[in-house]
Design an enzyme around this catalytic site. Structure first.
Site, PDB file in Angstrom:
ATOM      1  N   SER A 167      32.923  20.805  59.553  1.00 54.53           N
ATOM      2  CA  SER A 167      33.081  20.490  58.357  1.00 54.53           C
ATOM      3  C   SER A 167      33.390  21.716  57.425  1.00 54.53           C
ATOM      4  O   SER A 167      33.447  22.832  57.843  1.00 54.53           O
ATOM      5  CB  SER A 167      31.683  19.791  58.112  1.00 54.53           C
ATOM      6  N   ILE A 225      34.472  24.870  55.272  1.00 51.78           N
ATOM      7  CA  ILE A 225      35.396  25.786  55.178  1.00 51.78           C
ATOM      8  C   ILE A 225      36.114  25.737  56.664  1.00 51.78           C
ATOM      9  O   ILE A 225      37.242  26.091  56.659  1.00 51.78           O
ATOM     10  CB  ILE A 225      34.870  27.181  55.032  1.00 51.78           C
ATOM     11  N   SER A 235      30.132  37.329  53.455  1.00 57.74           N
ATOM     12  CA  SER A 235      29.685  36.716  52.089  1.00 57.74           C
ATOM     13  C   SER A 235      29.526  37.976  50.972  1.00 57.74           C
ATOM     14  O   SER A 235      29.160  39.123  51.534  1.00 57.74           O
ATOM     15  CB  SER A 235      28.566  35.966  52.016  1.00 57.74           C
ATOM     16  N   TYR A 285      19.382  36.300  55.044  1.00 53.31           N
ATOM     17  CA  TYR A 285      20.684  35.781  55.083  1.00 53.31           C
ATOM     18  C   TYR A 285      21.466  36.895  54.472  1.00 53.31           C
ATOM     19  O   TYR A 285      22.781  37.403  55.114  1.00 53.31           O
ATOM     20  CB  TYR A 285      20.658  34.746  54.036  1.00 53.31           C
ATOM     21  N   LYS A 319      24.671  38.986  56.495  1.00 53.16           N
ATOM     22  CA  LYS A 319      26.063  39.121  56.120  1.00 53.16           C
ATOM     23  C   LYS A 319      26.616  40.578  55.900  1.00 53.16           C
ATOM     24  O   LYS A 319      27.583  40.991  56.055  1.00 53.16           O
ATOM     25  CB  LYS A 319      26.094  38.340  54.552  1.00 53.16           C
ATOM     26  N   SER A 346      30.034  23.758  49.787  1.00 42.77           N
ATOM     27  CA  SER A 346      30.160  23.342  51.008  1.00 42.77           C
ATOM     28  C   SER A 346      28.806  22.857  51.662  1.00 42.77           C
ATOM     29  O   SER A 346      27.682  23.006  50.889  1.00 42.77           O
ATOM     30  CB  SER A 346      30.577  24.323  51.947  1.00 42.77           C
TER      31      SER A 346
END
EC number: 1.1.-.-
Length: 376
Positions: free
Chosen positions: A46, A48, A170, A197, A201, A232
């Site tokens: 799904s 990207i 990101s 998170y 990254k 997304s």
């Protein structure tokens, strides 16, 4: 009335600025035909990842969708074969939260696929959801799993050089601050999730930086890619149910479609002439400076060593015989550090048969071993 019109004009102007600076994504050019080349895209069922895989399939590549969900992965492979007209799109099971699943995927891939030209680490999570693990699930899925997978597939990438590794990161890496004393501690609560998170990254960017150093002169290059603000599933999946209907229209207005988010990863995978920029961070299809923490070479080296331990790679492998070829351990061994036991890795869709011995020549004059993981 005049004030109303003025306000509307200001809002429209602000949206135009947002659209052209954030929403509208540059288009990727790069290599036109990928016939005869094989690309692995993780998390490609799904968003990207799926749009990235679609563009690669349209250019004639053999595309392996490495996904956790068999049902969604097989459905995505079917959709992409239909939409691209390319039957060389297959699904293989991969759960990055499970080290045993990563090993199983690598073993299955190396035994069935003679080539690997591009490895795109797209899969990722932004929240632990309701899952409560004894380890840092965000770091495991977003960094440790991709780190291990890269190590296990490096011999095949090297044998197919020039080849590439693309790590989808990101802009959130700018908020990351790695605490090596608590690197794998469980994440509890939304505040810890936000930090974890960002840390994961940052780990992506440092991994790309150190990997480029390790691979210098091998013909394998690597890049960290920021897809931009994208509408997304990663954005919507972990929002409260009541909030999703409210934010969906707003997200459609101010965030990129997944196709736009795929452009920078595609650029890093396909653009010719960027080999000297190996290890750099790309956004909007061009190099962008990273945070000071992401330029810390000592932190990158420390993270490399810490991640090897978390990934179950033998800490003493530097002293092993450099002429001995690495082999993934038996993927059937259970993992005490993993999420629920991974399902058996299978291939869905057209596949090549691979005859003869596997090319597992050593990459950096060091042997990589994977420890047997103890039974819980």
């Amino acid at each position: 009335m005049e004030m109303l019109l003025l306000g509307a004009g200001l809002l429209l102007g602000a949206y135009v600025l947002v659209y052209y600076n954030l929403v509208k994504a540059p288009s990727c050019g790069g290599i036109g035909s990928l016939r005869g080349r094989t690309v692995v895209v993780t998390g490609a069922n799904s968003g990207i990842g799926k749009m990235t895989a679609l563009e690669l399939a349209r250019r004639g590549a053999r595309v392996v969708l490495a996904c956790r969900s068999r049902e969604r992965g097989e459905a995505a492979a079917f959709d992409l074969r239909q939409e691209s007209g390319n039957n060389e799109v297959i699904f293989m099971a991969l759960d990055l939260a499970s080290l045993a699943s990563v090993q199983a995927f690598a073993t299955a891939f190396l035994s069935s696929e003679p080539r690997l030209d591009v490895l795109i680490h797209n899969a990722g999570i932004s929240s632990c959801g309701r899952t409560r693990e004894t380890f840092n699930l965000l770091l495991r899925v977003n960094h440790v799993g991709p780190f291990l997978l890269t190590h296990l597939l490096l011999p095949r990438l090297r044998s197919c050089a020039p080849s590439r590794v693309v790590i989808v990161s990101s802009a959130a890496h700018r908020r990351g601050r790695l605490d090596f004393t608590r690197l794998d501690c469980p994440v509890v609560g939304w505040q810890q999730e936000l930090r974890a998170y960002a840390d994961s990254k940052l780990a992506n960017v440092l991994f790309a930086r150190e990997l480029a150093t390790q691979l210098e002169g091998t013909g394998v290059t690597c890049y960290a890619a920021h897809p931009g603000p994208v509408n997304s599933e990663l954005f919507l999946r972990h929002l409260p149910g009541w909030l999703r209907p409210i934010l969906r229209p707003l997200a459609w207005l101010v965030l990129r479609a997944p196709q736009g988010g795929a452009q920078t990863p595609l650029y890093c995978a396909l653009q010719e002439g960027i080999e000297p920029l190996s290890g750099r961070y790309f956004a909007n299809c061009h190099v962008e400076e990273v945070s000071p923490a992401a330029r810390d070479d000592q932190a990158a080296q420390r993270l490399w060593k810490a991640t090897k331990k978390l990934a179950g790679l033998a800490p003493g492998d530097d002293d092993d015989d450099p002429d001995e070829e690495p082999e993934p351990e038996d993927p059937r061994a259970p993992s005490s550090q993993s999420a629920p036991s991974p399902e058996k890795t299978t291939v869905s869709g057209p596949s090549h048969s691979y005859q003869g011995s596997q090319d597992l020549s050593k990459l950096t004059q060091r042997r990589i071993q994977v420890k047997d993981e103890p039974t819980p």
